[in-house]
Design a protein around this motif. Structure first.
Motif, short mmCIF file in Angstrom:
data_model
loop_
_atom_site.label_atom_id
_atom_site.label_comp_id
_atom_site.label_asym_id
_atom_site.label_seq_id
_atom_site.Cartn_x
_atom_site.Cartn_y
_atom_site.Cartn_z
N LYS A 198 0.76 -1.02 -0.02
CA LYS A 198 -0.01 -0.04 0.06
C LYS A 198 0.93 1.36 -0.03
CE LYS A 198 -3.84 -2.00 2.55
NZ LYS A 198 -4.75 -2.22 3.79
N TYR A 200 0.97 5.71 0.32
CA TYR A 200 0.26 6.90 0.45
C TYR A 200 1.20 7.98 0.42
CZ TYR A 200 -2.30 3.28 3.28
OH TYR A 200 -2.77 2.10 3.60
N THR A 219 -4.36 8.04 -1.06
CA THR A 219 -3.85 6.49 -1.38
C THR A 219 -3.57 6.54 -2.83
OG1 THR A 219 -5.53 5.56 0.20
CG2 THR A 219 -4.61 4.25 -1.43
N ASN A 221 -3.04 4.12 -5.72
CA ASN A 221 -3.45 2.84 -6.39
C ASN A 221 -2.49 2.04 -6.81
OD1 ASN A 221 -4.75 0.70 -7.42
ND2 ASN A 221 -6.05 1.79 -8.89
N ASN A 223 -2.21 -0.81 -8.11
CA ASN A 223 -2.53 -1.68 -9.31
C ASN A 223 -2.20 -0.68 -10.59
OD1 ASN A 223 -3.57 -3.74 -8.07
ND2 ASN A 223 -5.81 -2.82 -7.86
N ARG A 230 5.45 -3.40 -9.26
CA ARG A 230 4.41 -3.41 -8.25
C ARG A 230 4.60 -4.32 -7.28
NH1 ARG A 230 -0.76 -5.67 -10.95
NH2 ARG A 230 -0.21 -3.93 -12.32
N THR A 265 -1.22 7.01 -12.45
CA THR A 265 -0.73 6.40 -13.43
C THR A 265 0.62 6.78 -13.95
OG1 THR A 265 -1.36 6.00 -15.85
CG2 THR A 265 -1.84 8.11 -15.09
#
Length: 357
Positions: A198, A200, A219, A221, A223, A230, A265
């Motif tokens: 995770k 932040y 947060t 993401n 993903n 990742r 992104t």
């Protein structure tokens, strides 16, 4: 790289300008929609004729500790830097265990007095320093350690985050100037030995009850982070842009962006980025400056441009224009008028600047 080669590079960048801008805009709009305009409509950046590099303070290749006139001062691994509104440049002098400041009107160097913490400990290996409007110093030292030094001498030393959490080695000022941001990555090893992460960005705030640092988390993401990063990544640097976009460096080599709408992104996938250690942006967010593998580069109109870097022939820390100079840039600070880019040169142990306009 010689001046002629640099001139050829600038000409070639101009030739590809239109097509590069079009492809960059298209790629960003696929992920960002109409909000992509803040990223895609980049300016052409500084003119190579103005890229004069000079030494502000420190004696090249003379490492030690000495205050005084800039040319006589000495640092020992100067790293994080921050500009104040009253004309000083603050420096995290790592090995000297000091916070130094340079009066930019005459380049004189002095040492900031940092009192010990409540437990008697003293500052050790500071590598990030940020000055708040009220004079509070926000310092990062050691692994996951933050010191907050108030103007009345009070020192706050918030608890380290949980054992599975790692703070980004950076503290960044919000464009509003009212608070600061820190980054954090939490990683958990699953029973099948995979890693769940995770990430932040949090406001730098110390809870007076729990003594835990960080609030109002944004947060990221995970993903949106491409593989293989990742599975195991760090936030090595980030920068909150004036356009509402927060630029995030993942594993030193990839640039991501968090939009005000929460979209996270990767951007500029087509650019070959290496060892990014610092990132700053112009106020209109049209030009991004990078300290990359010791070089200073910029991204303008989607084009990745070399501005200055280690001289392939002369390794003597010389000043000069653009590629003629010999530098190894680590951390950057852009002046309020955006005419000057200051940087720490860890190779020579000096603080230097590049004239942009």
């Amino acid at each position: 790289m010689k001046s002629l080669a640099f001139a050829v590079l600038c000409v070639s960048c101009a030739v590809v300008f239109n097509s590069c801008k079009k492809e960059t805009t298209k790629a960003l709009k696929e992920n960002w929609g109409e909000n992509a305009s803040n990223l895609a409509s980049l300016s052409s950046g500084p003119s190579p004729n103005t890229l004069r590099i000079t030494t502000v303070a420190g004696q090249p290749f003379h490492f030690g500790y000495a205050d005084g006139p800039g040319s006589q001062a000495m640092f020992n691994y100067p790293l994080g830097i921050d500009l104040s509104e009253d004309g000083y440049l603050y420096v995290a002098d790592v090995i000297n265990d000091k916070i130094r400041k340079i009066q930019l009107s005459d380049n004189s160097v002095s040492t900031v007095s940092i009192p010990p913490a409540a437990d008697g400990s003293t500052i050790h290996n500071p590598y990030v320093v940020r000055l708040a409007r009220d004079g509070t110093l926000n310092i990062m030292q050691g692994p996951n350690m933050i010191w907050i030094v108030k103007t009345d001498g009070t020192v706050l030393t918030p608890d380290k985050p949980a054992a599975n959490a790692t703070l980004s080695p950076d503290i960044e000022r919000d464009p509003s100037g009212n608070f600061f941001w820190i980054g954090e990555v939490d990683q958990t090893v699953n029973p099948n030995n995979t890693i769940s992460s995770k990430a932040y960005l949090k406001k730098l705030y110390v809870n007076p009850v729990t003594n835990v640092v960080g609030s109002s988390p944004l947060t990221l993401n995970v993903n949106g982070i491409e593989q293989p990063d990742r599975s195991d990544f760090d936030i090595l640097d980030f920068y909150p842009g004036y356009n509402g976009v927060k630029y995030v460096v993942i594993n030193h080599t990839k640039l991501y962006a968090l939009s005000s709408a929460g979209v996270f992104t990767r951007i500029y996938k087509d650019l070959d980025l290496h060892e990014i250690y610092s990132i700053v942006s112009s106020k209109d967010s049209r030009t991004i400056y990078l300290a990359e593998s010791g070089q200073i580069k910029c991204i303008a109109d989607g084009v990745h441009k070399f501005l200055a870097g280690p001289n392939p022939k002369y390794h003597d820390g010389r000043n000069g224009f653009g590629s003629e100079a010999d530098i190894f840039a680590e951390k950057l600070a852009l002046s309020k008028d955006e005419n000057t880019l200051y940087f720490s040169d860890v190779n020579t142990g000096t603080i230097r600047k590049m004239q942009l306009k």
